[in-house]
Design a protein around this motif. Sequence first.
Motif, mmCIF file in Angstrom:
data_model
loop_
_atom_site.group_PDB
_atom_site.id
_atom_site.type_symbol
_atom_site.label_atom_id
_atom_site.label_comp_id
_atom_site.label_asym_id
_atom_site.label_seq_id
_atom_site.Cartn_x
_atom_site.Cartn_y
_atom_site.Cartn_z
ATOM 1 N N LYS A 193 0.810 -1.211 0.000
ATOM 2 C CA LYS A 193 0.000 0.000 0.000
ATOM 3 C C LYS A 193 0.843 1.260 0.000
ATOM 4 O O LYS A 193 0.514 2.235 -0.672
ATOM 5 C CB LYS A 193 -0.930 0.007 1.218
ATOM 6 C CG LYS A 193 -2.002 -1.069 1.165
ATOM 7 C CD LYS A 193 -2.922 -0.954 2.361
ATOM 8 C CE LYS A 193 -4.017 -2.024 2.297
ATOM 9 N NZ LYS A 193 -4.941 -1.928 3.446
ATOM 10 N N ALA A 194 1.934 1.261 0.756
ATOM 11 C CA ALA A 194 2.788 2.455 0.817
ATOM 12 C C ALA A 194 3.327 2.791 -0.572
ATOM 13 O O ALA A 194 3.372 3.935 -0.999
ATOM 14 C CB ALA A 194 3.931 2.248 1.792
ATOM 15 N N THR A 195 3.720 1.767 -1.277
ATOM 16 C CA THR A 195 4.261 1.993 -2.615
ATOM 17 C C THR A 195 3.190 2.507 -3.559
ATOM 18 O O THR A 195 3.448 3.365 -4.398
ATOM 19 C CB THR A 195 4.867 0.703 -3.167
ATOM 20 O OG1 THR A 195 5.819 0.206 -2.243
ATOM 21 C CG2 THR A 195 5.524 0.944 -4.509
ATOM 22 N N PHE A 199 -5.591 1.890 -13.898
ATOM 23 C CA PHE A 199 -4.785 1.967 -12.677
ATOM 24 C C PHE A 199 -5.658 2.359 -11.474
ATOM 25 O O PHE A 199 -5.617 1.739 -10.405
ATOM 26 C CB PHE A 199 -3.663 2.990 -12.872
ATOM 27 C CG PHE A 199 -2.877 3.288 -11.633
ATOM 28 C CD1 PHE A 199 -1.983 2.359 -11.099
ATOM 29 C CD2 PHE A 199 -3.042 4.504 -10.975
ATOM 30 C CE1 PHE A 199 -1.265 2.653 -9.952
ATOM 31 C CE2 PHE A 199 -2.319 4.792 -9.830
ATOM 32 C CZ PHE A 199 -1.425 3.877 -9.310
ATOM 33 N N VAL A 200 -6.471 3.390 -11.662
ATOM 34 C CA VAL A 200 -7.310 3.876 -10.560
ATOM 35 C C VAL A 200 -8.314 2.810 -10.116
ATOM 36 O O VAL A 200 -8.556 2.607 -8.913
ATOM 37 C CB VAL A 200 -8.032 5.177 -10.975
ATOM 38 C CG1 VAL A 200 -9.105 5.555 -9.943
ATOM 39 C CG2 VAL A 200 -7.037 6.304 -11.132
ATOM 40 N N SER A 201 -8.905 2.116 -11.088
ATOM 41 C CA SER A 201 -9.910 1.103 -10.740
ATOM 42 C C SER A 201 -9.308 -0.037 -9.920
ATOM 43 O O SER A 201 -9.992 -0.647 -9.091
ATOM 44 C CB SER A 201 -10.548 0.556 -12.017
ATOM 45 O OG SER A 201 -9.599 -0.148 -12.789
ATOM 46 N N LYS A 202 -8.035 -0.309 -10.126
ATOM 47 C CA LYS A 202 -7.399 -1.417 -9.429
ATOM 48 C C LYS A 202 -6.930 -1.044 -8.023
ATOM 49 O O LYS A 202 -6.856 -1.901 -7.136
ATOM 50 C CB LYS A 202 -6.207 -1.927 -10.248
ATOM 51 C CG LYS A 202 -6.621 -2.678 -11.509
ATOM 52 C CD LYS A 202 -5.402 -3.208 -12.230
ATOM 53 C CE LYS A 202 -5.816 -4.002 -13.479
ATOM 54 N NZ LYS A 202 -4.636 -4.552 -14.186
ATOM 55 N N ILE A 203 -6.586 0.243 -7.803
ATOM 56 C CA ILE A 203 -5.994 0.586 -6.499
ATOM 57 C C ILE A 203 -6.993 1.251 -5.558
ATOM 58 O O ILE A 203 -6.689 1.465 -4.385
ATOM 59 C CB ILE A 203 -4.780 1.529 -6.696
ATOM 60 C CG1 ILE A 203 -5.243 2.891 -7.212
ATOM 61 C CG2 ILE A 203 -3.756 0.900 -7.632
ATOM 62 C CD1 ILE A 203 -4.145 3.927 -7.199
ATOM 63 N N ILE A 232 -6.297 1.585 -1.393
ATOM 64 C CA ILE A 232 -5.814 2.773 -0.665
ATOM 65 C C ILE A 232 -6.888 3.854 -0.529
ATOM 66 O O ILE A 232 -6.660 4.888 0.115
ATOM 67 C CB ILE A 232 -4.580 3.372 -1.364
ATOM 68 C CG1 ILE A 232 -4.943 3.836 -2.784
ATOM 69 C CG2 ILE A 232 -3.426 2.372 -1.389
ATOM 70 C CD1 ILE A 232 -3.797 4.581 -3.459
ATOM 71 N N GLY A 233 -8.035 3.657 -1.164
ATOM 72 C CA GLY A 233 -9.097 4.651 -1.051
ATOM 73 C C GLY A 233 -8.896 5.802 -2.022
ATOM 74 O O GLY A 233 -7.841 5.956 -2.637
ATOM 75 N N GLU A 234 -9.934 6.643 -2.140
ATOM 76 C CA GLU A 234 -9.909 7.722 -3.128
ATOM 77 C C GLU A 234 -9.122 8.954 -2.682
ATOM 78 O O GLU A 234 -8.760 9.785 -3.511
ATOM 79 C CB GLU A 234 -11.348 8.159 -3.448
ATOM 80 C CG GLU A 234 -12.144 7.100 -4.186
ATOM 81 C CD GLU A 234 -13.504 7.623 -4.595
ATOM 82 O OE1 GLU A 234 -13.796 8.800 -4.276
ATOM 83 O OE2 GLU A 234 -14.261 6.891 -5.243
#
Length: 646
Positions: free
Chosen positions: A535-537, A585-589, A593-595
Amino acid sequence: MGDAEKHVIAAAYHIVKALEATNNLSNDMRRILADLDVHLSTMTTIGENEAEKTREIENRLRSAQENITGLHSNHSRIWNSCPAIVSKYLQSVDEVRRLIETLESFPSKRTWKQDFLDRAQCILQITMARLQDELIHILAQSKQCFKQEYILHPTCEETSVYEESIVSNEGDSLEDVSQRESSSMETEEYVMDLVHPDVVPQITSIANIMFASHYDHEFCQTFVRFWRDELAEYLTILNVEQFSVEDVLKMEWRCLNSRIRKWRRAIKNVLGIYLTSEKRLFDQVLGEHGSISSTCLVEASKASLLCLLNFGHAVAIGPHSPEWLYCLLDMYEVLASLIPDVESLFPEEGGSFIRIEFHELLRRLGDAAKVIFMEFGNHIASRTSRKPYPNGCIHPLTNYVVNYILCFVEYGDTLNLLLAEKDGENLDKGPNENVGQMTISCPVAVHLQSVTSILEAKLDVMSNLYRDSSLKHIFMMNNIHYMVDKIKNSEVGSYFGDEWIRNHIGKFQHHAMSYERSTWSSILGLLRDNEKTGKATLKERCRDFSIAFEDMYKIQTAWYVKNLELREELRISTSKTVIPAYRNFVSKITNSIGEKYIKYTEHDLETYILDLFEGSQKSLKPSRMKEVTILSSISLFPTVVFNKIM
């Protein structure tokens, strides 16, 4: 015969008669006296006849002199009087002329002959001076002013070619840059009356009596001087001034352009109208006197013509910078169109020097134009730049060269003839030859394609001045697109052909795609999937992407793509590369990590991409922008970029 001679003959006659009355004369003596009697009688008759002749000459001369003197005294301008007065005057002058011819036919031993001859010649000289004065008055009073339809004015287009530099301002159309006088190769024949038609017979009558009186030189001198001055005045009306070669070479470019335009108009009017009209008048007045008419025309026109031709020679030997080319070609074409006029005006040997000067100037102008045309590539290659041109815009050199090339469509035929003349080629097309192939392989086409190759090589060198490789591709894309677009959409495109157009479309498309790879490969690399990433990465990747995008936005909003269609195409292509990758990318993360760590939505990116290439630098604010939906009406971008140019 004098009185003394008469008395001697009378005395001798009486002596003979007295001797004949003597009775003691021999027969021989009587025969001698008879012969002497006949001879003395003949001498007496001749004396009486000669006395009658002298009285007749005296009466005729006195009558003519009285008529002439009276007409001079009573009429300030004889030809302003009624026709009867003019006729009486001409008859009196002709009477004096015929008396002189009669007197000159008498033997010179007649003592009275010279007295009469001197008197008659004095009277004739006075009348000839008066006739010259009358001639000048008639010409001055009856000369016709040039009407507007008899003056070949430049068209509005003629004044636009050289008024500014050949480099057009942004948004200039081809017509703004390359239009010139459309009639430069065409001279319509105009002939006008230089004097009122009613006075031509009057002038002719003066010419005839002066020629018959052997005062032809004086008539021609007066006639020529008047029309020489009138032609000089006409040049003044046409705003033509006389300059030395040094004056011409020192002129500023704008001033010289103006002078050249005036010169072109002047030489067309002088040769095409004025001298053609003057030749008709000279032939009407002097046509029956052989080649005198042609000789007088040469004398009346040579000073003004040489003034015009000398200006042309001065221009032809000028510094020959590229800007001179179209001036020289216009001058060349005007002269070439006037060749029939020159040959018609000066066909005699006396006018050969004018024909020679004319053709020599034509040759020099053609040679100078060929030199400039062939050296244009070297002129481009010699241009240097130490700094990259701001924002990847169309470089002034590209603008200059392309607009310079666009003007060639107006002069292609002339240049092809000049270049073929130089190379000894024959440009006549055979019946089966492909016209299009001929066009792209003619001397002008070959050289123009060479010029664009030199320009491309120069642009490539200039592009290496950019530190940012993406901007290098924008610069090359802009400049090659400008070149292709201008050439393809003008008549000069026929000199390049479809294959050249296709190849260069491919070149600017290649630079567009190279820009995308250079700009977005590293940025989109931050979005690539990595299943082992924590998550940090992921948070760092979101932050790094936002920073990279913001840096790119700040830089590339300052870059400028002038062509609206090209700019839109490039934005759409960029969106189609960036948005799907970012969306994925956004849909996967988001679940990981939240919006709150995702700074920009895909709609934000779409909106910001629309700000690129405007030429005005912007920065993204830290606050998140509202969603702005990109235009849904934009058609799908084709597989081959920018195919709309085709």
